[in-house]
Design a protein around this motif. Structure first.
Motif, PDB file in Angstrom:
ATOM      1  N   GLY A 259       0.827  -1.344   0.074  1.00  0.00           N
ATOM      2  CA  GLY A 259      -0.260   0.110   0.034  1.00  0.00           C
ATOM      3  C   GLY A 259       0.930   1.246   0.002  1.00  0.00           C
ATOM      4  O   GLY A 259       2.128   1.268  -0.061  1.00  0.00           O
ATOM      5  N   PHE A 260       0.302   2.371   0.199  1.00  0.00           N
ATOM      6  CA  PHE A 260       0.860   3.618  -0.038  1.00  0.00           C
ATOM      7  C   PHE A 260       1.003   4.264   1.182  1.00  0.00           C
ATOM      8  O   PHE A 260       0.551   4.120   2.401  1.00  0.00           O
ATOM      9  CB  PHE A 260       0.136   4.704  -0.936  1.00  0.00           C
ATOM     10  CG  PHE A 260      -1.649   4.694  -0.293  1.00  0.00           C
ATOM     11  CD1 PHE A 260      -1.725   5.905   0.569  1.00  0.00           C
ATOM     12  CD2 PHE A 260      -2.640   4.164  -0.780  1.00  0.00           C
ATOM     13  CE1 PHE A 260      -3.084   5.855   1.079  1.00  0.00           C
ATOM     14  CE2 PHE A 260      -3.670   4.453  -0.426  1.00  0.00           C
ATOM     15  CZ  PHE A 260      -3.987   5.297   0.658  1.00  0.00           C
ATOM     16  N   GLY A 261       2.211   5.198   1.359  1.00  0.00           N
ATOM     17  CA  GLY A 261       2.393   5.910   2.591  1.00  0.00           C
ATOM     18  C   GLY A 261       2.936   7.402   2.047  1.00  0.00           C
ATOM     19  O   GLY A 261       2.498   7.930   1.062  1.00  0.00           O
ATOM     20  N   GLY A 262       3.818   7.916   2.871  1.00  0.00           N
ATOM     21  CA  GLY A 262       4.538   9.197   2.474  1.00  0.00           C
ATOM     22  C   GLY A 262       3.746  10.463   3.213  1.00  0.00           C
ATOM     23  O   GLY A 262       2.963  10.192   4.191  1.00  0.00           O
ATOM     24  N   SER A 330      13.678   7.763  -2.759  1.00  0.00           N
ATOM     25  CA  SER A 330      13.516   8.691  -1.647  1.00  0.00           C
ATOM     26  C   SER A 330      13.775   8.337  -0.324  1.00  0.00           C
ATOM     27  O   SER A 330      14.163   7.168  -0.133  1.00  0.00           O
ATOM     28  CB  SER A 330      11.843   8.933  -1.614  1.00  0.00           C
ATOM     29  OG  SER A 330      11.447   9.864  -0.541  1.00  0.00           O
ATOM     30  N   ASP A 331      14.160   9.363   0.414  1.00  0.00           N
ATOM     31  CA  ASP A 331      14.384   8.865   1.736  1.00  0.00           C
ATOM     32  C   ASP A 331      13.511   9.189   2.872  1.00  0.00           C
ATOM     33  O   ASP A 331      13.652   9.552   4.012  1.00  0.00           O
ATOM     34  CB  ASP A 331      15.905   9.446   2.225  1.00  0.00           C
ATOM     35  CG  ASP A 331      15.605  11.382   2.386  1.00  0.00           C
ATOM     36  OD1 ASP A 331      14.631  11.681   1.787  1.00  0.00           O
ATOM     37  OD2 ASP A 331      16.501  11.983   2.912  1.00  0.00           O
ATOM     38  N   ASP A 332      12.348   9.638   2.273  1.00  0.00           N
ATOM     39  CA  ASP A 332      11.181   9.999   2.988  1.00  0.00           C
ATOM     40  C   ASP A 332      10.455   8.584   3.682  1.00  0.00           C
ATOM     41  O   ASP A 332      10.124   8.038   3.043  1.00  0.00           O
ATOM     42  CB  ASP A 332       9.985  10.454   2.174  1.00  0.00           C
ATOM     43  CG  ASP A 332       8.869  11.206   2.812  1.00  0.00           C
ATOM     44  OD1 ASP A 332       8.770  11.283   3.791  1.00  0.00           O
ATOM     45  OD2 ASP A 332       8.120  12.274   2.183  1.00  0.00           O
ATOM     46  N   ASN A 362      17.619   8.808   8.333  1.00  0.00           N
ATOM     47  CA  ASN A 362      16.404   9.457   8.853  1.00  0.00           C
ATOM     48  C   ASN A 362      15.559   8.307  10.013  1.00  0.00           C
ATOM     49  O   ASN A 362      15.033   8.754  10.885  1.00  0.00           O
ATOM     50  CB  ASN A 362      15.568   9.656   7.667  1.00  0.00           C
ATOM     51  CG  ASN A 362      15.694  10.881   6.883  1.00  0.00           C
ATOM     52  OD1 ASN A 362      16.445  11.660   7.370  1.00  0.00           O
ATOM     53  ND2 ASN A 362      15.362  11.039   5.884  1.00  0.00           N
ATOM     54  N   CYS A 363      15.937   6.974   9.360  1.00  0.00           N
ATOM     55  CA  CYS A 363      15.206   6.046  10.445  1.00  0.00           C
ATOM     56  C   CYS A 363      15.692   5.997  11.979  1.00  0.00           C
ATOM     57  O   CYS A 363      15.009   6.024  12.758  1.00  0.00           O
ATOM     58  CB  CYS A 363      15.304   4.990   9.739  1.00  0.00           C
ATOM     59  SG  CYS A 363      14.483   4.488   8.190  1.00  0.00           S
ATOM     60  N   ARG A 364      16.923   6.285  12.030  1.00  0.00           N
ATOM     61  CA  ARG A 364      17.602   6.138  13.304  1.00  0.00           C
ATOM     62  C   ARG A 364      17.261   7.209  14.212  1.00  0.00           C
ATOM     63  O   ARG A 364      17.217   7.220  15.383  1.00  0.00           O
ATOM     64  CB  ARG A 364      19.141   6.151  13.067  1.00  0.00           C
ATOM     65  CG  ARG A 364      19.986   5.056  12.413  1.00  0.00           C
ATOM     66  CD  ARG A 364      21.277   4.971  12.645  1.00  0.00           C
ATOM     67  NE  ARG A 364      22.118   3.678  12.439  1.00  0.00           N
ATOM     68  CZ  ARG A 364      22.555   3.463  11.280  1.00  0.00           C
ATOM     69  NH1 ARG A 364      22.914   4.271  10.481  1.00  0.00           N
ATOM     70  NH2 ARG A 364      23.103   2.108  11.031  1.00  0.00           N
ATOM     71  N   LYS A 365      16.881   8.539  13.578  1.00  0.00           N
ATOM     72  CA  LYS A 365      16.514   9.552  14.416  1.00  0.00           C
ATOM     73  C   LYS A 365      15.017   9.341  14.943  1.00  0.00           C
ATOM     74  O   LYS A 365      14.843   9.530  15.987  1.00  0.00           O
ATOM     75  CB  LYS A 365      16.443  10.877  13.415  1.00  0.00           C
ATOM     76  CG  LYS A 365      17.846  11.272  12.978  1.00  0.00           C
ATOM     77  CD  LYS A 365      17.678  12.508  12.099  1.00  0.00           C
ATOM     78  CE  LYS A 365      19.113  12.704  11.423  1.00  0.00           C
ATOM     79  NZ  LYS A 365      18.844  13.850  10.393  1.00  0.00           N
ATOM     80  N   THR A 366      14.208   8.745  13.937  1.00  0.00           N
ATOM     81  CA  THR A 366      12.723   8.540  14.296  1.00  0.00           C
ATOM     82  C   THR A 366      12.262   7.141  14.790  1.00  0.00           C
ATOM     83  O   THR A 366      11.465   7.267  15.836  1.00  0.00           O
ATOM     84  CB  THR A 366      12.058   8.926  13.040  1.00  0.00           C
ATOM     85  OG1 THR A 366      12.343  10.090  12.255  1.00  0.00           O
ATOM     86  CG2 THR A 366      10.446   8.811  13.311  1.00  0.00           C
TER      87      THR A 366
END
Length: 439
Positions: A259-262, A330-332, A362-366
């Motif tokens: 499915g979609f995200g973003g 993307s890195d989103d 980005n993942c490590r921060k969130t």
């Protein structure tokens, strides 16, 4: 022309650099000092193919600069409004505080005859309210609505070579003046014969949300068919191929999966529903609630399938997750289905390692609670199960024979129906995918 771009996040930064590429003198105004400083040095704060080269080229030409000072936007003939409209906390509606604040600040430097061109995705009716704000303070300034249609991973191309230009223009004598200014901004694009839709504020505002809602509906439709295929033993990929030959339907975006995200589709369809409710037309968009529900159910089903192939228990199982961004190139990681699944697997006792070519930092921060790897091979070392959750090309191109030497158990779940099933099974892998029958 001299242009300003207000808000230099993903949309604004790409638009500013692209307008400089078209030959305009552009000042980007960004209230985040760190972000403005990075952009001014040619440092890209997000991953977008081709953007770093474009940014450095535009800065080097002397036609592009970034600032935190609204005063430097004074004298621009057109001011592009590119501020974010996130979803409100605990609500479906869009948060317009940032847009309204940006317009209030811009009014302080706005002069008669100048044009504010909105590009942010906003609920229908917002442009009229902003136009009233501007008219109250600078009666001879104008507002137009000029929505963007960027695809992450293709944003530079979509800005410089758009498939259409949409102008929502004010009524009366200001309309032709505003159109002439926008045509001048996009003169090289217009000269190529790019289709133009010249309309009113309300229609221009709805174009983006309607387009996103249609796309989300198409994705959720094929995922609903995947649910039925799993219940009946049918194959959703072959089903999509068959109905995709109908040119009224088409094959694009009929790939069943996670499915979609973003940052756009989920919040835009929710804001669309919220606005319809405010207008007393909520029944017109009730189907979008089910579109959203179908999309979220795919994540749950992916976890269920992972547990099923791990002998009904994820406790202590080593699971490699390939992909963390919500889409490739993307890195989103906003509302990323891949990360949502990874976190659920970990909560159920799995030992999860996540790899992604662009989004790990980005993942490590969130999501600091997850473990990360620098390569798919590192993520899959001694793994009991491999999940492909973001269809990066380098993951699609993995050699199943060589990759099979890394894992403990040759078991793969294709969350995007992106792998060549035959080649993976020929290499001895057990292959499962959403909407596909097991062999």
């Amino acid at each position: 022309m001299r242009l300003s771009v207000i808000g230099c996040g993903y949309l604004g930064a790409v638009h500013a650099a692209s307008m400089a590429e078209l030959g305009h003198d552009v000042i980007g105004v960004e209230v985040d000092e760190a972000k403005a400083a990075r952009l001014a040095k040619g440092e890209v704060p997000f991953y977008e193919p081709g953007f770093e080269e474009l940014l450095k080229r535009s800065l080097g030409s002397g036609r592009l600069a970034f600032t935190t000072d609204f005063e430097q936007a004074a004298g621009a003939q057109v001011h592009f409004l590119c501020v974010g409209t996130p979803q409100k906390r605990s609500e479906y509606g869009a948060d317009l505080r940032f847009v309204e604040s940006a317009v209030e600040s811009l009014i302080g430097v706005l002069s008669p005859g100048e044009l504010v061109a909105g590009k942010s995705t906003v609920p229908v009716g917002t442009a009229a309210l902003l136009a009233d704000m501007i008219e109250d303070k600078v009666p001879d300034a104008m507002l137009a609505w000029n929505p963007e249609f960027l695809r992450e991973g293709l944003a530079v191309k979509d800005t410089l070579e758009p498939d259409r230009l949409v102008y929502g223009l004010p009524d009366g004598e200001a309309g032709p003046v505003a159109r002439a200014l926008l045509d001048e901004v996009y003169s090289s694009i217009v000269s190529r014969g790019t289709p133009q839709v010249v309309t009113d504020y309300q229609t221009a505002e709805m174009v983006k949300t309607a387009a996103n809602s249609f796309l989300a509906t198409k994705i959720s439709f094929i995922n609903a068919m995947a649910e039925l295929c799993e219940a009946t033993g049918a194959d959703v990929k072959q089903l999509a191929d068959a109905i995709g030959y109908d040119d009224r339907i088409g094959r694009k975006f009929l790939n069943a999966g996670l499915g979609f995200g973003g940052g756009c589709l989920p919040k835009d369809i929710r804001a669309f529903m919220a606005r319809a409710g405010e207008l007393g037309a909520d029944q017109a968009l009730t189907f979008l609630r089910e579109v959203d529900n179908i999309n979220m159910r795919r994540r749950i089903r992916m976890v269920e399938l992972a547990r099923q192939v791990c002998d009904d228990s994820l406790l202590g199982k080593r699971v490699a997750v390939l992909g963390a961004a919500f889409k490739p190139n993307s890195d989103d990681i906003r509302d990323s289905p891949a990360l949502n699944v990874a976190a659920q697997l970990q909560l159920q006792g799995a030992v999860v390692r996540v790899a992604d070519p662009a989004a790990v930092e980005n993942c490590r921060k969130t999501w600091p609670q997850l473990d990360y790897a620098d390569s798919p091979e590192e993520a899959a070392e001694r793994a009991d199960l491999v999940l492909l959750l973001t269809e990066w090309q380098q993951y699609r191109d993995l050699d199943p024979v060589a990759f099979g030497k890394v894992v403990k158990r040759k078991s793969v779940l294709d969350g995007r129906n992106a792998l060549n099933r035959e080649s993976w099974e020929a290499a001895g892998w057990s292959y499962r995918a959403l909407g596909r029958r097991a062999t």
